[in-house]
Design a protein around this motif. Structure first.
Motif, mmCIF file in Angstrom:
data_model
loop_
_atom_site.group_PDB
_atom_site.id
_atom_site.type_symbol
_atom_site.label_atom_id
_atom_site.label_comp_id
_atom_site.label_asym_id
_atom_site.label_seq_id
_atom_site.Cartn_x
_atom_site.Cartn_y
_atom_site.Cartn_z
ATOM 1 N N PRO A 119 19.423 -2.910 65.121
ATOM 2 C CA PRO A 119 18.318 -2.420 64.294
ATOM 3 C C PRO A 119 17.250 -1.694 65.116
ATOM 4 C CG PRO A 119 18.064 -4.775 64.690
ATOM 5 C CD PRO A 119 19.369 -4.371 65.325
ATOM 6 N N ARG A 120 16.641 -0.709 64.480
ATOM 7 C CA ARG A 120 15.482 -0.043 65.088
ATOM 8 C C ARG A 120 14.357 -0.067 64.070
ATOM 9 N NH1 ARG A 120 17.178 5.401 66.910
ATOM 10 N NH2 ARG A 120 17.371 5.717 64.702
ATOM 11 N N PRO A 121 13.210 -0.699 64.305
ATOM 12 C CA PRO A 121 12.872 -1.407 65.547
ATOM 13 C C PRO A 121 13.648 -2.711 65.669
ATOM 14 C CG PRO A 121 11.143 -1.787 63.921
ATOM 15 C CD PRO A 121 12.096 -0.788 63.312
ATOM 16 N N GLY A 122 13.695 -3.202 66.928
ATOM 17 C CA GLY A 122 14.465 -4.412 67.165
ATOM 18 C C GLY A 122 13.917 -5.215 68.331
ATOM 19 N N ASN A 126 35.649 1.840 66.335
ATOM 20 C CA ASN A 126 35.359 1.022 67.511
ATOM 21 C C ASN A 126 34.146 0.100 67.326
ATOM 22 O OD1 ASN A 126 37.485 1.902 69.197
ATOM 23 N ND2 ASN A 126 36.387 3.840 69.515
ATOM 24 N N THR A 127 33.567 0.152 66.136
ATOM 25 C CA THR A 127 32.411 -0.717 65.892
ATOM 26 C C THR A 127 32.893 -2.154 65.700
ATOM 27 O OG1 THR A 127 31.280 1.120 64.828
ATOM 28 C CG2 THR A 127 30.397 -1.073 64.409
ATOM 29 N N VAL A 128 32.223 -3.084 66.387
ATOM 30 C CA VAL A 128 32.675 -4.476 66.302
ATOM 31 C C VAL A 128 31.683 -5.395 65.581
ATOM 32 C CG1 VAL A 128 34.292 -4.454 68.240
ATOM 33 C CG2 VAL A 128 31.860 -4.854 68.680
ATOM 34 N N ALA A 129 30.387 -5.041 65.589
ATOM 35 C CA ALA A 129 29.417 -5.967 65.008
ATOM 36 C C ALA A 129 28.124 -5.257 64.631
ATOM 37 C CB ALA A 129 29.104 -7.086 65.998
ATOM 38 N N ILE A 130 27.420 -5.862 63.691
ATOM 39 C CA ILE A 130 26.064 -5.426 63.356
ATOM 40 C C ILE A 130 25.125 -6.603 63.620
ATOM 41 C CG2 ILE A 130 26.471 -6.012 60.899
ATOM 42 C CD1 ILE A 130 24.354 -3.946 60.140
ATOM 43 N N VAL A 131 23.971 -6.306 64.215
ATOM 44 C CA VAL A 131 22.985 -7.349 64.498
ATOM 45 C C VAL A 131 21.860 -7.260 63.471
ATOM 46 C CG1 VAL A 131 21.219 -8.135 66.146
ATOM 47 C CG2 VAL A 131 23.460 -7.371 66.984
ATOM 48 N N ILE A 132 21.506 -8.399 62.895
ATOM 49 C CA ILE A 132 20.271 -8.439 62.102
ATOM 50 C C ILE A 132 19.399 -9.564 62.643
ATOM 51 C CG2 ILE A 132 21.288 -7.472 59.990
ATOM 52 C CD1 ILE A 132 21.121 -10.463 58.921
ATOM 53 N N ILE A 133 18.101 -9.375 62.528
ATOM 54 C CA ILE A 133 17.146 -10.384 62.987
ATOM 55 C C ILE A 133 16.333 -10.807 61.763
ATOM 56 C CG2 ILE A 133 15.243 -10.880 64.566
ATOM 57 C CD1 ILE A 133 16.263 -8.516 66.306
ATOM 58 N N ASN A 134 16.509 -12.027 61.337
ATOM 59 C CA ASN A 134 15.867 -12.493 60.112
ATOM 60 C C ASN A 134 15.494 -13.964 60.259
ATOM 61 O OD1 ASN A 134 15.125 -12.285 57.273
ATOM 62 N ND2 ASN A 134 16.911 -13.558 56.839
ATOM 63 N N ASN A 156 9.329 -9.426 58.559
ATOM 64 C CA ASN A 156 9.893 -9.388 57.204
ATOM 65 C C ASN A 156 10.911 -10.505 57.014
ATOM 66 O OD1 ASN A 156 11.528 -8.047 59.177
ATOM 67 N ND2 ASN A 156 12.861 -7.436 57.505
ATOM 68 N N ILE A 157 11.236 -10.761 55.749
ATOM 69 C CA ILE A 157 12.297 -11.718 55.412
ATOM 70 C C ILE A 157 13.241 -11.002 54.450
ATOM 71 C CG2 ILE A 157 12.837 -13.898 54.257
ATOM 72 C CD1 ILE A 157 11.063 -14.811 56.285
ATOM 73 N N PHE A 158 14.529 -10.974 54.765
ATOM 74 C CA PHE A 158 15.491 -10.321 53.875
ATOM 75 C C PHE A 158 15.746 -11.178 52.636
ATOM 76 C CE2 PHE A 158 17.349 -8.304 57.919
ATOM 77 C CZ PHE A 158 16.674 -7.118 57.722
ATOM 78 N N THR A 159 15.888 -10.522 51.499
ATOM 79 C CA THR A 159 16.182 -11.237 50.252
ATOM 80 C C THR A 159 17.662 -11.633 50.229
ATOM 81 O OG1 THR A 159 16.809 -9.203 49.116
ATOM 82 C CG2 THR A 159 14.485 -9.853 48.977
ATOM 83 N N TYR A 160 17.984 -12.527 49.311
ATOM 84 C CA TYR A 160 19.370 -12.953 49.102
ATOM 85 C C TYR A 160 20.247 -11.738 48.820
ATOM 86 C CZ TYR A 160 23.349 -15.415 47.069
ATOM 87 O OH TYR A 160 24.609 -15.878 46.810
ATOM 88 N N GLN A 161 19.776 -10.883 47.908
ATOM 89 C CA GLN A 161 20.554 -9.705 47.520
ATOM 90 C C GLN A 161 20.825 -8.786 48.715
ATOM 91 O OE1 GLN A 161 22.352 -9.076 45.044
ATOM 92 N NE2 GLN A 161 21.657 -10.921 43.991
ATOM 93 N N HIS A 162 19.789 -8.601 49.527
ATOM 94 C CA HIS A 162 19.952 -7.691 50.663
ATOM 95 C C HIS A 162 20.924 -8.267 51.695
ATOM 96 C CE1 HIS A 162 19.115 -4.211 53.025
ATOM 97 N NE2 HIS A 162 18.712 -4.920 54.051
ATOM 98 N N GLU A 208 18.647 -15.737 64.135
ATOM 99 C CA GLU A 208 17.767 -16.530 63.274
ATOM 100 C C GLU A 208 16.888 -17.433 64.120
ATOM 101 O OE1 GLU A 208 20.424 -18.196 60.290
ATOM 102 O OE2 GLU A 208 20.756 -16.212 59.404
ATOM 103 N N VAL A 209 16.411 -16.879 65.221
ATOM 104 C CA VAL A 209 15.583 -17.667 66.139
ATOM 105 C C VAL A 209 14.255 -18.067 65.456
ATOM 106 C CG1 VAL A 209 14.394 -15.770 67.345
ATOM 107 C CG2 VAL A 209 15.005 -17.828 68.601
ATOM 108 N N TYR A 210 13.855 -17.302 64.434
ATOM 109 C CA TYR A 210 12.633 -17.652 63.677
ATOM 110 C C TYR A 210 12.975 -18.370 62.374
ATOM 111 C CZ TYR A 210 10.267 -14.698 66.992
ATOM 112 O OH TYR A 210 9.777 -14.191 68.163
ATOM 113 N N ASN A 211 14.155 -19.004 62.311
ATOM 114 C CA ASN A 211 14.564 -19.595 61.027
ATOM 115 C C ASN A 211 13.502 -20.557 60.494
ATOM 116 O OD1 ASN A 211 14.980 -21.843 62.586
ATOM 117 N ND2 ASN A 211 17.073 -22.208 61.951
ATOM 118 N N HIS A 212 13.278 -20.458 59.214
ATOM 119 C CA HIS A 212 12.311 -21.292 58.476
ATOM 120 C C HIS A 212 10.853 -20.954 58.768
ATOM 121 C CE1 HIS A 212 15.482 -23.700 56.720
ATOM 122 N NE2 HIS A 212 16.042 -23.738 57.923
#
Ligand SMILES: *Cc1c(COP(=O)(O)O)cnc(C)c1O
Length: 426
Positions: free
Chosen positions: A144-147, A187-195, A202-208, A227-231
């Motif tokens: 992600p950018r920003p990340g 050749n793409t192996v993974a996507i990173v999200i930070i939530n 921000n917090i991603f919604t269930y739908q997103h 999910e280092v900031y989980n909860h």
């Protein structure tokens, strides 16, 4: 004795490093390196106390102290003398079990101890995943950018190609999923999200989250959920673990006790496989993880031993007090920056400890860019803020509001005075 190395032979070339190589490595942007440069501008003669909005470690502030439960648990483990030895590479079993149980509370597909690997903070969990993925020839990973610049730094170290997708400020920093599809290839192996989000708060919604999983499925890639900031969620959207969508696409979750328990120095994190269909297992990823972890050192055994008690007995009052403090801080930050002409805050932060605000240098006198803004702010007002370029967005600022309430108010006051003083005359 001659072991083949004479002193004359020991030159930089001998080890395969050139001055350029060293410079290239040092040029990797990390939050630490950028903050070090900003703080070098602080004026030692300034009598004003220094206010740090730059980093994500509030553990030195009195309102962000960890719970006595955590301290007692570590003390008991240490005093028992049962945990002075080495731990297995994946971590000690009671800790793996406790983490599996703890995270399973919010998951449909329950985890077992085998799904959990104990790492030296979330940082090492990221290192492990990226190193494992980098072993696939020509692999690339979507960030992600920003990340969080550690991902870029680590991927570069592992020669893992990075491709960026945007988070959209006008849409509460949701992932631009069209962009994700456009930049991915075979050749793409993974996507990173930070939530919850760092740096966006921000917090991603269930739908997103579900759409992210569906996109990953379509592309045949895994999701790495930081999910280092989980909860740490204090707005309208609840925190939902990405692991709940692992029947759509496999998810590797990385996390730690660093942020929620306010003990980043204890270096206790985890890497968790949410893989109900055994996709990661079938593709040999798990064997790779174990091989890699056999080469690493892991967190102190007595900290691991304290984990079951920390996770099981920390009471809700501790968490709610921290959440309330963060919510108040986010409110103060958002409300008081609203009327600053050179700063735009698209949405009020709902999680983590940060807000990203846009800087309009065109209405400021003698300010070149975000770096210049932050350097001069440090020099003139003894306030340290992270320039957005460090997290991938030039001419934005990342403000950490996890500071003492009085310092927050004082720091924002100084920031506003600075903006006013540097405003272009009409
Ligand atoms: C702080 C942070 C980490 C590192 O966590 P540690 O447990 O301190 O190693 C990883 N990812 C993000 C997004 C962070 O903000």
């Amino acid at each position: 004795m001659n072991n083949g190395f004479s002193t004359e032979e020991v030159s930089p070339q001998r080890w395969g490093f050139t001055a350029d190589d060293v410079k290239k490595t040092a040029a990797c942007v990390t939050v630490r390196s950028v903050l070090a440069e900003i703080t070098s501008n602080l004026n030692p003669l300034d009598s004003k106390p220094i206010i740090l909005f730059g980093h994500g470690d509030p553990s030195s502030f009195s309102c962000f102290q960890t719970t006595p439960v955590a301290v007692d648990s570590v003390e008991a483990a240490l005093r028992s003398s049962k945990f002075n030895g080495y731990a297995p590479a994946a971590g000690i079993l009671p800790a793996r079990m406790a983490i599996a149980d703890h995270l399973s509370k919010n998951l449909n597909d329950k985890l077992s101890a085998d799904d959990v690997y104990i790492t030296t903070g979330c940082t090492q969990a990221i290192e492990v995943v990226l190193s494992v993925l980098s072993t696939r020839p020509n692999a690339n990973i979507l960030l992600p950018r920003p990340g969080f610049p550690f991902y870029e730094a680590r991927a570069s170290h592992d020669h893992l190609e990075v491709r960026h997708f945007d988070l959209i400020p006008e849409k509460d920093w949701e992932v631009d999923l069209d962009a994700v599809e456009a930049i991915a290839d075979e050749n793409t192996v993974a996507i990173v999200i930070i939530n919850p989000g760092n740096p966006c708060g921000n917090i991603f919604t269930y739908q997103h989250l579900k759409k992210i999983a569906e996109t990953a499925r379509k592309l045949g890639i895994m999701v790495i959920a930081d999910e280092v900031y989980n909860h740490l969620a204090f707005g309208n959207n609840p925190f939902i673990p990405m692991g709940n969508f692992s029947s759509i696409a496999p998810v590797i979750t990385v996390g730690s006790i660093s942020k929620r328990w306010l003990v980043p120095g204890w270096r206790l994190g985890w890497l968790v496989l949410n893989d109900p269909h055994d996709i990661l297992k079938k593709h040999g990823i798990i064997g790779h993880i174990i091989d890699f972890m056999n080469m690493c050192s892991n967190p102190a055994t007595f900290i691991q031993a304290a984990i079951p008690k920390i996770l099981e007995t920390t009471n809700d009052d501790f968490f709610s007090k921290i959440i309330d403090t963060l919510r108040d801080a986010a409110d103060v930050c958002y409300d008081s920056l609203k009327d600053v002409p050179s700063i735009t805050c698209h949405s009020k932060p709902e999680g983590s400890m940060f807000v990203m605000v846009k800087l309009d240098v065109s209405v400021l006198e003698n300010i070149l860019d975000d770096m210049d803004f932050c350097s001069k702010l440090a020099k003139e007002e003894s306030v340290v803020i992270l320039p957005g370029f460090a997290v991938g967005l030039k001419n934005w600022l990342r403000i950490s509001f996890a500071v003492e309430p009085a310092s927050l108010i004082e720091g924002i006051k100084r920031l506003k005075e600075f903006c006013k003083r540097h405003a272009k005359k009409q």
